[in-house]
Enzyme design. Structure first.
Site, PDB file in Angstrom:
ATOM      1  N   CYS A 101       8.379  -4.827  -3.952  1.00  0.00           N
ATOM      2  CA  CYS A 101       9.232  -5.962  -4.327  1.00  0.00           C
ATOM      3  C   CYS A 101       9.143  -6.200  -5.831  1.00  0.00           C
ATOM      4  CB  CYS A 101       8.855  -7.192  -3.513  1.00  0.00           C
ATOM      5  SG  CYS A 101      10.170  -8.431  -3.528  1.00  0.00           S
ATOM      6  N   HIS A 227       8.663  -5.358   2.451  1.00  0.00           N
ATOM      7  CA  HIS A 227       7.244  -5.737   2.413  1.00  0.00           C
ATOM      8  C   HIS A 227       6.470  -5.212   3.623  1.00  0.00           C
ATOM      9  CE1 HIS A 227       7.296  -8.686  -0.919  1.00  0.00           C
ATOM     10  NE2 HIS A 227       8.544  -8.894  -0.554  1.00  0.00           N
ATOM     11  N   GLU A 229       3.393  -4.842   3.776  1.00  0.00           N
ATOM     12  CA  GLU A 229       2.131  -5.590   3.851  1.00  0.00           C
ATOM     13  C   GLU A 229       2.309  -6.920   4.595  1.00  0.00           C
ATOM     14  OE1 GLU A 229       4.170  -5.728   1.454  1.00  0.00           O
ATOM     15  OE2 GLU A 229       4.091  -7.690   0.500  1.00  0.00           O
TER      16      GLU A 229
END
Lengths: 278, 1000
Positions: A101, A227, A229
């Site tokens: 990002c 994302h 994560e």
């Protein structure tokens, strides 16, 4: 133990989940304020992989990731080199860099991806979404197997959240052929069946060639807008309740974790080879 | 003229912003602008050669792929006929300018004083069509800026050259005035009141007299003389007292003695403080009940910036919700962003400080977006307010890396004057920092006062006193502030690190009243403090000493630091680029001693400062309004399919997806039940988050609010909102507290009262008594619900003057109370979402429906002003919730959705639409009421759940007659509702979805 450096400070805000990802993947994460690097108290060359997490560095005031990229490019370390110089050395040493990002946004601005000429100049940009707004939504991404990204090995389609206002990839003229020929478009937006996401919202930002993530030519650097994560656990998925209701034995691990496991295992294997070849 | 850099997109790239502005001008304002090209201009007030400026522009500001750049001249393009330039007003936060300065410092590798503004950013919009000055002003004010914070200039092509040559730069030009005035209070009463008004002190006569008497006390005269102060108070002293005694800080109306008369029964009673009697009173009882059952999780209530409970064995949970209504009415974006950032600082400044900010919530009340009444002077259109507020919440949360996980948006004409903007923040602290309890706030004599964060300017002077007066067309501009999330993010990171390193002893935030409040409150612990105002770093020279002390400039914390730790703390701050200044020391002198260049300018007795305010006396009365129950005829011939469509598209019901997606609701990676689930559109009852990655313990977050019932029955409105907060948490799989010994199920609730002016005045507020009566009934509802369920209030706020007055007209909000609830979830994997899971599952309604259509969404659509407000049947509700908890313990419930706006029908539609699973429903098992009541009544404490057929026997055994089997989930994508073998409603899910996703 694989050592993962996670950069934070000045508005970066996904460092904790990034660290959790490496912890769960069996590596040793260290979160470091970027000024710890600039004052010399952290040496990036001691790590196996450097991570630039998401967030709003400097509020994205001059464009996403712009001020942070500028800092890495021009601000001098105590040894009179720039952090970009150190990153070049880090890559030359066959280490890895991941930007997610906001991290992807400044990797692009720094010229670390796609870096087709190996000149570390900016060849693309991430512009405002076609929708004109910041959006948090889950999308599907397709891995380009020809990209041979060590981060994405064994993954075909992955659901992940995107959370950005500036994720539309625009390539410099004549660059697209190079990207496609060299298979640097490691990750593209797709629909649930893996077909290219031609339209909004499956392509959430209007990115060229539906590109969600770019590799550099060494395959050591990966930048992506979504994302992974934020998908370390099944329970991060918006439809986890139905998935689990309909299949009580669903794995509790999130698919996003695989990316971190992949790179950690890749580095481990590489280091073993290196040791055994010695 | 300063060197300028202009940047814009090259024509070959799509300019999304310009396209959106063009569309908005056309659709919202009816102005055909043609193409709009936004450009950004940086004016540089720093010694750089032209070459250096060019290099800086090309390397640091321009995007090499998409941008064009012009140095010291401007884009020339004859296709553009009209121009709008939007600059900040002097002293208004300019994050882009500041970030450009940081980039310049990095680029040149030089030390640039980053706290002084050298680079000023502004926008210039190029517009294709020739527009009149009026049209340009309209576009500028409605779509691009706000005259309260922006300098707006508009010009035509013919004027362009001279306009750009004389480009406005917002230099702050202030005559330096460091003088302190002495003010004589020995004047007649009328003059005292006039003085209060002229100085914007917002103090009434009794309060002014108390201050006058204090300064005339012989002991005080002697004490002050010893400090070289004459008998007359200084401007600084009056300002400090006004801030500390403001309604905002002191909650004088919630602490008043109220004479209450019940006009129904003729009984009267005296209430000594609504806060102590009902709110604190309830929590005191709950605390006793909890302790008697060995539940020890209630750690800190009402005495700090936020409430604190024990969340897990290692973690404390900090929870604060408050409002930012008045500023949001004036500048919606700035009001909302400072609201959410201010709430963040409350959580950050609780106990020692440095809590990690875990999630945000927001509940917003607006006038309807299609509001068509004439706007009063100074009144912004509800749609403009809504868009600005939502953008403020978005930037405040997203840019701070805090997920916005739960909220609500309500629409009502009565919010068209003043919107309500409720901001909430949850934070986490470890039990201890460096061996010291994190929730305590120790301060000792000799500890240093250190301030950290942003600099002080004129912004926000008189914020605390301002929010305590009604808005009118003369509201001062300094009441508006713009938050800088990036400045605060740095500060938050620093606070956490400093606390974890044991460098902080205590802290508090700077909100209303600025330093005068933060230092004044902290100094209560040691009973005194000395402050040196010349040490406070300023944004620009020229502030008077008293202005420095009460300024509400944002992003500042006040820290308590032990002298031996100051060095380490300052080194950490320098590394993290947070400005810190040591401005004073805590003492036990009994006085707040404020100095400027070592000259004493305020010397106030601590006891008088905090306890000297006279208790307010107020009058309240209540008469139950007559209920009109004649509406059964109007229910006979309804077109139920049409009503279904109308209800789902109703402003208060339709999907909030377009707003929710603009908020990051999953940064930090711990969001489990998010606002949109299932295939991505299913709305949920409460948010659920896990605390950490190595455990499945977590928290549920809900918001209960239903002002639409307040005119019918304020007591039941309050009980209903409380019940809504509880049932939403029960719905997602939460548990009631205190059902077992030492069960660790914490609950932490913030109450936020927002009411119209309730101080009776025969001329200006003739119905003030009954308004205060409503407030008391709301507080009684709170007390009854809280003590019945053993659910404690831990913090909260009251906002007392929610009226918008202009042009002789007053728009008052309906009395509104928000209960923001949080509760422990022992295992987030066992939580339940609202969407149907599988065809064949059985659908039940849990709980009873009554003839309670008063205030309902149905009656609003039909414009029927009749019916009873729903009543909370507490005992039945609790029995039901306990049974649901038992069912969830066995994993029996596949989906659960609470019934609220629109009743059963809307809940069914919401469970079905996103899942693309239909439902076939038969109302016959729900009792004898006519179908419209069964479908649309908004009785509380009800749910729609679905279960696997295999679980039927066990489920029915646990739920007993509280569960009504009403149908089945089907593979057919349609909602069919029948009664007496007759189909009443048949709607395809696609039709329902279309209505429900009508854009705002």
């Amino acid at each position: 133990m694989i050592k993962a450096l996670i950069i934070t400070g000045f508005g970066i805000n996904c460092e904790t989940e990034m660290a959790a990802a490496y912890q769960l993947a069996g590596a040793q994460p260290t979160i470091v304020h970027i000024n710890d690097i600039f004052d010399g108290s952290c040496n990036i060359l001691e790590y196996d992989i450097i991570n630039f997490p998401g967030g709003f560095s400097y509020g994205d005031d001059l464009g996403s990731g712009k001020v942070m990229a500028n800092k890495l490019k021009y601000k001098l370390l105590p040894n009179k080199r720039t952090l970009l110089d150190e990153l070049k050395e880090f890559i030359a040493n066959e280490n890895f860099i991941l930007g997610i990002c906001n991290g992807f946004q400044f990797l692009v601005r720094l010229g670390l991806v796609p870096n087709t000429q190996l000149t570390f100049t900016q060849e693309a940009t991430l512009a405002q979404n076609d929708s004109g707004i910041f959006e948090d939504r889950w999308v599907y991404c397709k891995v380009n197997p020809q990209a041979h990204s060590p981060f994405l090995k064994g993954i075909d389609i992955i659901p992940v959240p995107v959370r950005h206002g500036e994720g539309k990839l625009i390539l410099a003229p004549q660059l697209s052929d190079k990207i496609l020929q060299n298979n640097l478009h490691a990750l593209t937006y797709c629909d649930a069946t893996g077909q290219p996401a031609k339209d909004y919202p499956a392509n959430p930002n209007g990115s060229a060639f539906q590109i969600a993530g770019l590799s550099d030519t060494t395959r050591q650097v990966l930048g992506l807008m979504p994302h992974p994560e934020a998908f370390l656990s099944l329970y991060n998925h918006p439809n986890w309740a139905q998935l689990k209701n309909n299949n009580p034995n669903s794995r509790e691990e999130g698919l996003g974790l695989q990316i971190f496991k992949n790179i950690v295992n890749h580095i481990k294997t590489k280091q073993k080879k290196w040791i055994s070849s010695k | 003229m300063l060197p300028t850099i202009q940047i814009c997109k090259a024509d070959s790239f799509k300019d999304v912003r310009g396209a959106i502005l063009r569309k908005q001008a056309d659709q919202q304002l009816g102005i055909n602008t043609g193409k709009i090209k936004p450009t950004k201009v940086f004016a540089i007030n720093y010694p750089l050669t032209e070459k250096a400026v060019t290099a800086f522009a090309n390397e640091c500001l321009k995007d090499v792929i998409t941008d064009q750049v012009f140095i010291n001249h401007f884009l020339e393009d004859s296709q553009y006929q009209s121009f709008i330039a939007i600059a900040k007003l002097p002293g208004v936060t300019d994050d882009e300018g500041i970030s450009a300065q940081m980039a310049l410092a990095d680029f040149t590798n030089t030390q640039i004083d980053l706290n002084t503004q050298h680079i000023f950013s502004q926008e210039i919009f190029y517009i294709e069509n020739y527009l009149s000055e009026n049209q340009l002003q309209t576009i500028a004010k409605k779509l691009m800026g706000n005259p309260l914070i922006h300098h707006i200039s508009v010009f035509s092509l013919a004027q362009k050259k001279s306009a750009l040559r004389n480009l406005y730069i917002p230099f702050v030009e202030l005559k330096v005035d460091q003088t302190t005035q002495h003010i004589d209070l020995n004047i007649p009463n009328e003059a005292l009141l006039q003085l209060s008004k002229d100085m914007i002190l917002a103090l009434n006569l009794e309060e002014m007299q108390a201050i006058k008497n204090y300064f005339n006390r012989a002991d005080i005269i002697t004490h002050r003389a010893a400090q070289n102060l004459d008998a007359r108070p200084t401007d600084c002293e009056l300002e400090i007292l006004a801030q500390t005694w403001s309604e905002h800080c002191k909650h004088k109306e919630f602490s008043a003695i109220v004479h209450f008369e019940n006009l129904d029964t003729g009984q009267t009673k005296t209430i000594n403080s609504i806060f102590k009697t009902f709110i604190k009173g309830a929590t005191d009882i709950v605390q006793k009940n909890l302790q008697s059952n060995d539940n020890q999780w209630l750690i800190k209530v009402f005495s700090d910036n936020a409430g604190v409970v024990q969340a897990t064995k290692d973690l404390l949970f900090v929870w604060k919700v408050e409002t930012h209504n008045s500023p949001s009415a004036l500048d919606p974006y700035g009001g909302a962003i400072t609201g959410i950032l201010g709430c963040n600082r409350d959580a950050m400044g609780t106990g020692v400080g440095g809590a990690k900010l875990f999630f945000n919530t927001n509940v917003l009340c607006f006038g309807p977006p299609n509001y068509s009444k004439d706007l009063l002077t100074g009144q912004l259109h509800p749609k403009q307010i809504m868009e600005g507020v939502i953008k403020g919440i978005e930037d405040g949360g997203n840019k701070s890396g805090i997920p916005t996980v739960n909220g609500a948006i309500l629409f009502d004409d009565r919010y068209a004057g003043k919107p309500l903007v409720y901001c909430g923040t949850g934070g986490l602290m470890p039990n201890q920092y460096a061996g010291k309890d994190a929730w305590k706030k120790p301060i000792d004599t000799g500890d240093f006062i250190v301030i950290a964060g942003g600099r002080v300017g004129k912004d926000g002077i008189h914020g605390a006193t301002f929010s305590s007066v009604e808005l009118d067309e003369h509201s001062p501009q300094s009441a508006v502030q713009i938050g800088s999330p990036i400045t605060q993010k740095k500060l938050a990171d620093f606070m956490t690190k400093a606390a974890e390193s044991g460098l902080l002893k205590s802290s508090t935030d700077n909100g209303a009243g600025g330093l005068s409040s933060s230092v004044g409150e902290l100094a209560e612990t040691t009973n005194g403090a000395i402050v040196h105002l010349e040490k406070v770093p300023l944004k620009y020279a020229g502030l008077k000493p008293w202005e420095i002390f009460i300024s509400e400039s944002q992003e500042r914390m006040t820290l308590v630091v032990e002298p031996q730790k100051v060095g380490d703390l300052f080194r950490l701050a320098q590394k993290m680029e947070v400005e810190v200044s040591h401005i004073g020391v805590f003492t036990n002198s009994g006085f707040l001693d404020v100095r400027f260049d070592n000259q004493c300018i305020a010397y106030i007795d601590m006891d008088f400062l905090h306890n000297g305010v006279p208790q307010k006396k107020m009058m309240a009365e209540w008469k139950t309004p007559e209920t009109n129950t004649h509406y059964s005829d109007q229910l006979n011939s309804l077109d139920l399919n049409k009503i279904t469509q109308q209800l789902l598209a109703d402003y208060n019901i339709r999907s909030r997806e377009q707003v929710i997606r603009q908020y990051d609701h999953e940064v930090q990676g711990k969001s489990i039940i998010k606002p949109l689930m299932g295939q991505g559109r299913a709305p949920q009852d409460a948010a659920v988050l896990r605390f950490d990655f190595d455990s499945y313990e977590g928290i549920a977050v809900s918001n209960g609010i239903n002002p639409k019932f307040s005119h019918l029955d304020p007591y039941q409105m309050s009980c209903g909102a409380f019940d809504e907060g509880i049932r939403q948490i029960i719905s997602v799989g939460g548990q009631l507290p205190n059902t077992q010994k030492n069960d660790g199920i914490f609950w932490s609730v913030n109450d936020n009262f927002c009411v119209p002016d309730s101080a009776y005045d025969p001329i200006s507020n003739p119905d003030g008594k009954s308004k205060l009566g409503q407030l008391i009934l709301m507080a009684e509802g709170l007390y009854d619900m809280s003590t019945f369920f053993d659910i404690p209030l831990t913090s909260g706020k009251d906002s007392m003057k929610n009226d918008f007055k202009a042009d002789g007209i007053k728009i008052s909000i309906p009395p509104t109370i928000l209960y923001s609830m949080t509760a422990k979830i022992p295992d987030i994997r066992k939580t339940v979402t609202s969407d149907f899971k599988q065809a064949g599952d059985l659908i039940y309604q849990l709980g009873e429906t009554y003839d309670e259509l008063g205030g309902s969404a149905l009656f609003q659509i039909l414009k029927i002003d009749a019916g009873m407000a729903p009543k909370v049947q507490k005992k039945k509700a609790k029995q039901l919730y306990l049974a649901i908890m038992e069912a969830n313990k066995h994993g029996l419930i596949a989906s659960s959705h609470d019934l609220s706006d629109g009743g059963l029908l809307v809940a069914l539609a919401e469970s079905a639409m996103d899942a693309q699973l239909g439902a076939h429903i038969d109302l016959d098992h729900l009792g004898d009421y006519p179908s419209p009541i069964l479908l649309f009544s908004e009785s509380h404490s009800r749910f729609v759940v679905s279960i696997r057929p295999a679980h039927q026997a066990q489920f029915e055994q646990i739920l007993g007659n509280r569960a009504h089997l009403i149908g089945q989930v089907t593979n057919q994508p349609e909602l069919i509702i029948q009664s007496n073998n007759q189909v009443l409603i048949r709607q395809e899910l696609g039709q329902l979805m279309n209505a429900w996703t009508t854009p705002f």
